[in-house]
Design an enzyme around this catalytic site. Structure first.
Site, PDB file in Angstrom:
ATOM      1  N   TRP A   1       0.832  -1.211   0.000  1.00  0.00           N
ATOM      2  CA  TRP A   1       0.000   0.000   0.000  1.00  0.00           C
ATOM      3  C   TRP A   1       0.858   1.249   0.000  1.00  0.00           C
ATOM      4  CZ3 TRP A   1      -4.404  -1.151  -1.826  1.00  0.00           C
ATOM      5  CH2 TRP A   1      -4.984  -2.376  -1.534  1.00  0.00           C
TER       6      TRP A   1
ATOM      7  N   ASP B   1      -1.252   6.725   6.639  1.00  0.00           N
ATOM      8  CA  ASP B   1      -2.306   5.819   6.187  1.00  0.00           C
ATOM      9  C   ASP B   1      -2.509   4.834   7.336  1.00  0.00           C
ATOM     10  OD1 ASP B   1      -3.879   3.826   5.181  1.00  0.00           O
ATOM     11  OD2 ASP B   1      -2.624   3.355   3.448  1.00  0.00           O
TER      12      ASP B   1
ATOM     13  N   LYS C   1     -12.205  -1.723   8.068  1.00  0.00           N
ATOM     14  CA  LYS C   1     -11.476  -2.652   8.945  1.00  0.00           C
ATOM     15  C   LYS C   1     -11.842  -2.399  10.409  1.00  0.00           C
ATOM     16  CE  LYS C   1      -7.977  -2.392   5.447  1.00  0.00           C
ATOM     17  NZ  LYS C   1      -8.185  -3.634   4.732  1.00  0.00           N
TER      18      LYS C   1
HETATM   19  N1  PMP Z   1      -3.994   1.187   2.836  1.00  0.00           N
HETATM   20  C1  PMP Z   1      -3.990   0.074   3.579  1.00  0.00           C
HETATM   21  C2  PMP Z   1      -3.020  -0.039   4.718  1.00  0.00           C
HETATM   22  C3  PMP Z   1      -4.898  -0.959   3.292  1.00  0.00           C
HETATM   23  O1  PMP Z   1      -4.894  -2.072   4.029  1.00  0.00           O
HETATM   24  C4  PMP Z   1      -5.800  -0.811   2.217  1.00  0.00           C
HETATM   25  C5  PMP Z   1      -6.835  -1.844   1.868  1.00  0.00           C
HETATM   26  N2  PMP Z   1      -6.693  -3.082   2.345  1.00  0.00           N
HETATM   27  C6  PMP Z   1      -5.735   0.356   1.442  1.00  0.00           C
HETATM   28  C7  PMP Z   1      -4.835   1.344   1.798  1.00  0.00           C
HETATM   29  C8  PMP Z   1      -6.649   0.572   0.276  1.00  0.00           C
HETATM   30  O2  PMP Z   1      -7.878   0.864   0.781  1.00  0.00           O
HETATM   31  P1  PMP Z   1      -9.204   1.061  -0.090  1.00  0.00           P
HETATM   32  O3  PMP Z   1      -9.582  -0.292  -0.578  1.00  0.00           O
HETATM   33  O4  PMP Z   1     -10.153   1.622   0.902  1.00  0.00           O
HETATM   34  O5  PMP Z   1      -8.880   2.005  -1.193  1.00  0.00           O
END
Ligand code: PMP
Length: 360
Positions: free
Chosen positions: A103, A172, A196
């Protein structure tokens, strides 16, 4: 009703049962309004009260200072990967990124389209199994971005990075927000997808310092300006009303559990027990370095893909769902967010012991 099972999904993920029950009860009529929660106008009194309460509880829970805005946005955490740089960076600026997983890699890719990116550290050399101890910042970064918990690789920062000079910190926190106390004043902006630790999928919670909102770019689409959303109390366009409502219930639930300090103790207890079981096992082992282990996503393997598959099926038969690890790590991942019950962790530990006995 069908029996509920243990849901180890990384997100969307398990929610507190009391929250689900209250949401169910308000589907047909929110309180005494005679209109269900998902049917209320976002401009009506009833929803405006829901939104205000959700924000107030969020502020109380995390001790958010008055000079920070709380925004309920859309587009997932993935939208923040570019919304952050286009609001705060010009082409000449440099932003520093701590790269600790897939991510963070994605957030770097997006930021590179708008400005210079300096990689201040990376743990890619060992498939992101650790949080680097050494960070090398560029001379004058505009901000420092990091991912507090790496959902896929099962690692988590134990303390906040210290940005140099005037740089502000961006986090994030999608997979560990409100799992432990947070000193909001240390950050410029914190973002987290809702699916989450906060509620159903569909909202990105953004906590952002007011002066950054005021000085952000104006030459970008309205929907991407933090300023527009702040000025319109997250109702510039139609917000995901139901998700905000459920998030509000989750904030109340967290407060009723004793708040973030109590949550941190429970999370340490739950994850601690599971890691201890893995340390004692001769068949299973955790994939993350000990001092970088996540309290939210516990990643582990047997070292044998076929045995991993057998264990996942074995656990599934016992009502333990969602344990398959992400393909880039393989093996198993137990996502044990705030709402994941202790009894579920105990059931997983029992399954591990029984599997070891029967699959020598
Ligand atoms: N950042 C992290 C740490 C994640 O775990 C995730 C999704 N699992 C995301 C960003 C992306 O999130 P989204 O699907 O809400 O765009």
């Amino acid at each position: 009703m069908t029996q509920r099972i243990y849901n180890f999904s990384p997100g969307p993920a398990v929610l507190p049962e009391s929250v689900l029950e209250e949401a169910r009860d308000n589907l047909l009529s929110l309180g005494k309004t005679g209109i269900g929660i998902i049917e209320h106008s976002h401009r009506g009194k009833a929803f405006i009260a829901v939104l205000a309460q959700a924000e107030a509880d969020c502020r109380a829970l995390a001790g958010i200072p008055d000079n920070y805005r709380v925004l309920f946005l859309q587009g997932g955490a993935s939208t923040q990967f570019f919304q952050v740089p286009i609001n705060f960076l010009t082409k000449e600026d440099t932003a520093d990124y701590l790269v600790t997983g897939a991510w963070s890699e994605k957030s770097v890719e997006q930021a590179r389209r708008y400005a210079n990116v300096h990689i201040a550290c990376s743990s890619k050399d060992r498939n992101y199994a650790y949080i680097p101890a050494q960070v090398e910042y560029s001379p004058r970064p505009k901000y420092v971005h990091f991912t507090s918990n790496n959902t896929i690789f099962g690692t988590q920062f134990k303390s906040d990075p210290q940005p140099p000079g005037d740089a502000f910190l961006i986090c994030d926190a999608s997979s560990d927000i409100f799992s432990r106390p947070i000193d909001v004043a240390k950050y410029g902006l914190i973002y987290a997808g809702s699916q989450k630790n906060l509620g159903p999928a569909g909202v990105t919670l953004v906590i952002v310092r007011d002066d950054l909102v005021k000085s952000a770019a104006l030459d970008i689409p309205d929907m991407l300006q933090y300023r527009i959303h702040a000025e319109n109390d997250s109702c510039y366009n139609t917000p995901p009303t139901f998700v905000i409502y459920v998030m509000g219930l989750v904030f109340k639930w967290l407060l009723s559990q004793g708040g973030l300090a109590a949550m941190a103790r429970k999370n340490e207890e739950k994850a601690g027990r599971l890691y201890e079981c893995l340390e004692q096992s001769s068949m299973f082992r955790g994939t993350a370095d000990r001092n970088s282990r996540s309290l939210m996503n516990v990643t582990f393997v047997t070292g044998n893909e076929s045995l991993d598959k057998q264990f996942i099926a074995f656990a599934q038969e016992r009502g333990l769902d969602g344990l398959k690890g992400h393909r880039s790590v393989g093996g198993m991942r137990a996502s044990i967010y705030n709402a994941f019950p202790e009894t579920g962790v105990n059931a997983l530990i029992e399954a591990i012991h029984e599997f070891e006995r029967t699959h020598k």
